[in-house]
Scaffold this active site. Structure first.
Site, PDB file in Angstrom:
ATOM      1  N   GLN A   1      22.643  61.824 -17.137  1.00 55.97           N
ATOM      2  CA  GLN A   1      22.967  62.910 -18.060  1.00 55.97           C
ATOM      3  C   GLN A   1      21.696  63.579 -18.590  1.00 55.97           C
ATOM      4  O   GLN A   1      21.598  64.813 -18.638  1.00 55.97           O
ATOM      5  CB  GLN A   1      23.801  62.366 -19.231  1.00 55.97           C
ATOM      6  CG  GLN A   1      24.208  63.424 -20.215  1.00 55.97           C
ATOM      7  CD  GLN A   1      25.141  64.448 -19.598  1.00 55.97           C
ATOM      8  OE1 GLN A   1      26.182  64.103 -19.063  1.00 55.97           O
ATOM      9  NE2 GLN A   1      24.773  65.721 -19.653  1.00 55.97           N
TER      10      GLN A   1
ATOM     11  N   ASP B   1      27.100  64.270 -29.464  1.00 56.89           N
ATOM     12  CA  ASP B   1      28.060  63.585 -28.582  1.00 56.89           C
ATOM     13  C   ASP B   1      29.241  63.138 -29.443  1.00 56.89           C
ATOM     14  O   ASP B   1      29.190  63.220 -30.681  1.00 56.89           O
ATOM     15  CB  ASP B   1      27.353  62.388 -27.907  1.00 56.89           C
ATOM     16  CG  ASP B   1      28.148  61.761 -26.774  1.00 56.89           C
ATOM     17  OD1 ASP B   1      29.209  62.296 -26.403  1.00 56.89           O
ATOM     18  OD2 ASP B   1      27.706  60.715 -26.259  1.00 56.89           O
TER      19      ASP B   1
ATOM     20  N   HIS C   1      22.615  56.453 -20.356  1.00 56.00           N
ATOM     21  CA  HIS C   1      23.251  57.421 -19.450  1.00 56.00           C
ATOM     22  C   HIS C   1      22.127  58.295 -18.860  1.00 56.00           C
ATOM     23  O   HIS C   1      22.028  59.484 -19.146  1.00 56.00           O
ATOM     24  CB  HIS C   1      24.266  58.260 -20.230  1.00 56.00           C
ATOM     25  CG  HIS C   1      25.255  58.990 -19.372  1.00 56.00           C
ATOM     26  ND1 HIS C   1      25.322  58.846 -18.002  1.00 56.00           N
ATOM     27  CD2 HIS C   1      26.245  59.883 -19.698  1.00 56.00           C
ATOM     28  CE1 HIS C   1      26.282  59.611 -17.525  1.00 56.00           C
ATOM     29  NE2 HIS C   1      26.858  60.250 -18.530  1.00 56.00           N
TER      30      HIS C   1
ATOM     31  N   ARG D   1      29.665  52.538 -13.190  1.00 59.66           N
ATOM     32  CA  ARG D   1      29.943  52.896 -14.592  1.00 59.66           C
ATOM     33  C   ARG D   1      30.633  51.688 -15.220  1.00 59.66           C
ATOM     34  O   ARG D   1      31.677  51.237 -14.738  1.00 59.66           O
ATOM     35  CB  ARG D   1      30.829  54.137 -14.684  1.00 59.66           C
ATOM     36  CG  ARG D   1      31.300  54.382 -16.110  1.00 59.66           C
ATOM     37  CD  ARG D   1      31.960  55.726 -16.312  1.00 59.66           C
ATOM     38  NE  ARG D   1      30.974  56.791 -16.385  1.00 59.66           N
ATOM     39  CZ  ARG D   1      31.203  57.985 -16.945  1.00 59.66           C
ATOM     40  NH1 ARG D   1      32.365  58.269 -17.471  1.00 59.66           N
ATOM     41  NH2 ARG D   1      30.255  58.910 -16.964  1.00 59.66           N
TER      42      ARG D   1
ATOM     43  N   CYS E   1      26.969  66.532 -23.576  1.00 55.80           N
ATOM     44  CA  CYS E   1      27.257  65.903 -22.279  1.00 55.80           C
ATOM     45  C   CYS E   1      28.696  66.114 -21.835  1.00 55.80           C
ATOM     46  O   CYS E   1      28.991  66.072 -20.649  1.00 55.80           O
ATOM     47  CB  CYS E   1      26.915  64.415 -22.331  1.00 55.80           C
ATOM     48  SG  CYS E   1      27.881  63.496 -23.553  1.00 55.80           S
TER      49      CYS E   1
HETATM   50  N1  NVA Z   1      28.797  58.543 -25.334  1.00 57.71           N
HETATM   51  C1  NVA Z   1      29.921  58.916 -24.498  1.00 57.71           C
HETATM   52  C2  NVA Z   1      29.441  59.707 -23.330  1.00 57.71           C
HETATM   53  C3  NVA Z   1      30.516  60.180 -22.391  1.00 57.71           C
HETATM   54  C4  NVA Z   1      29.964  60.918 -21.209  1.00 57.71           C
HETATM   55  C5  NVA Z   1      30.656  57.668 -24.059  1.00 57.71           C
HETATM   56  O1  NVA Z   1      30.005  56.678 -23.731  1.00 57.71           O
HETATM   57  O2  NVA Z   1      31.879  57.680 -24.069  1.00 57.71           O
HETATM   58  N1   CP Z   2      29.112  63.583 -19.242  1.00 58.24           N
HETATM   59  C1   CP Z   2      29.771  62.695 -18.483  1.00 58.24           C
HETATM   60  O1   CP Z   2      29.208  61.688 -18.024  1.00 58.24           O
HETATM   61  O2   CP Z   2      31.059  63.008 -18.263  1.00 58.24           O
HETATM   62  P1   CP Z   2      32.157  62.104 -17.555  1.00 58.24           P
HETATM   63  O3   CP Z   2      32.482  60.975 -18.498  1.00 58.24           O
HETATM   64  O4   CP Z   2      33.304  63.022 -17.341  1.00 58.24           O
HETATM   65  O5   CP Z   2      31.599  61.572 -16.269  1.00 58.24           O
END
Ligand code: NVA
Ligand code: CP
Length: 298
Positions: free
Chosen positions: A131, A216, A128, A101, A256
């Site tokens: 997801q 989101d 992602h 990540r 998500c």
């Molecule tokens: N778009 C969000 C998704 C979190 C799971 C982010 O990147 O923070």
């Molecule tokens: N939806 C998702 O990826 O959640 P986290 O950021 O908690 O892993």
């Protein structure tokens, strides 16, 4: 031979989608899980926080007989400047698969080029994919026979939205996006799926005939902190139970998570009968077990 990676949906076919989703459902419904990943060791390199992605991968690999190792980016020599290519060579010599990540998708590319084992994108600034696999598994589980024709995305054209854009082209569904000016999805990603994606001028037109309605956060982890000015720009980009009535009959609402009540959703949205977000969150684990098998077993 170079390993299979899972950084986005490039190279993933419609058949692969169905194989992974069907296997995810089978694993979810199995009362006698076989230890298909016995002795496999999964490494999780996280440069950003996570609840779902981390826990679903760690629990999933254990359910299938393997083990995991969580490696916070801050605690690795990466944080003191060790190149990602060197890190990839070393970690992949000891582990069977790696989740990364990161806020820089390019790091995933470099890591994968230097890794002797499968690398999975656990979220980047651009995509992602895990997801969206969980979202599509959830749709299939809840809707059974009703084919997915239309998805409605409301809000920021971000990483999760980009993975929906890629999936639309592979699976052939229409994706309607209602997003603020200046917060459209990445133009290159949009261009690659343009026959399947529409940027709509109103929320109503995006919702029309939608089987899935999703949104989101207004500000993703890779963005600068949220300002009052941004809140003004995004104030109309939310989903409410009232909005769900304008979508297709039986439409489901997905998010998500984490969710910000009072921003991209109204405070009552997750209690609406259309919301399937808890099933969706659990499905991260089942579908990712299937992704691990897809990458590690042949
Ligand atoms: N778009 C969000 C998704 C979190 C799971 C982010 O990147 O923070
Ligand atoms: N939806 C998702 O990826 O959640 P986290 O950021 O908690 O892993």
């Amino acid at each position: 031979m170079s390993p299979k990676h899972f950084l986005n949906f490039q190279g993933i076919t419609k058949e692969d989608f169905h194989t992974i989703i069907n296997r995810g459902l089978e694993l979810k419904n199995s009362s006698d899980l076989k230890k298909t990943l016995k002795n496999k060791v999964l490494g999780l390199v996280f440069e950003q926080p996570s609840t779902r992605t981390r826990v679903s991968f760690e629990a999933g690999i254990q359910r299938l007989g393997g083990t995991s190792l969580f490696l916070s980016g801050k605690e690795l020599q990466l944080s003191r400047g060790e190149p990602i290519s060197d890190t990839a060579k070393v970690l992949s010599s000891m582990l069977d698969a790696i989740i990364l990540r990161t806020a820089e998708h390019e790091k995933l590319e470099i890591f994968s080029q230097n890794s002797s084992v499968p690398l999975i994108n656990g979220l980047s600034d651009l995509y992602h994919p895990c997801q969206i696999m969980a979202d599509l598994m959830t749709y299939k589980e809840v809707m059974r026979e009703i084919e997915l024709e239309n998805v409605c995305w409301i809000g920021d054209g971000n990483n999760v939205c980009h993975s929906y854009i890629e999936a639309a082209k592979i699976l052939g569904f229409n994706l309607s996006i209602f997003c603020p000016k200046g917060h459209e999805p990445n133009a290159t990603i949009l261009e690659s799926s343009k026959q399947f994606v529409t940027l709509t001028p109103s929320k109503e037109s995006a919702l029309e005939n939608a089987n899935i309605v999703t949104t989101d956060v207004w500000t993703s982890m890779n963005s600068n902190s949220q300002t009052k000015e941004k809140e003004k720009i995004f104030k109309d980009f939310f989903v409410s139970p009232e909005d769900m009535k304008k979508a297709s009959e039986n439409a489901i609402f997905l998010h998500c998570l984490p969710a910000h009540r009072g921003e991209e959703i109204t405070s009552d949205m997750l209690e609406d009968q259309s919301a399937k977000v808890w099933v969706q969150a659990e499905n991260r684990m089942h579908v990712q077990e299937a992704i691990l098998e897809f990458l590690l077993l042949d």
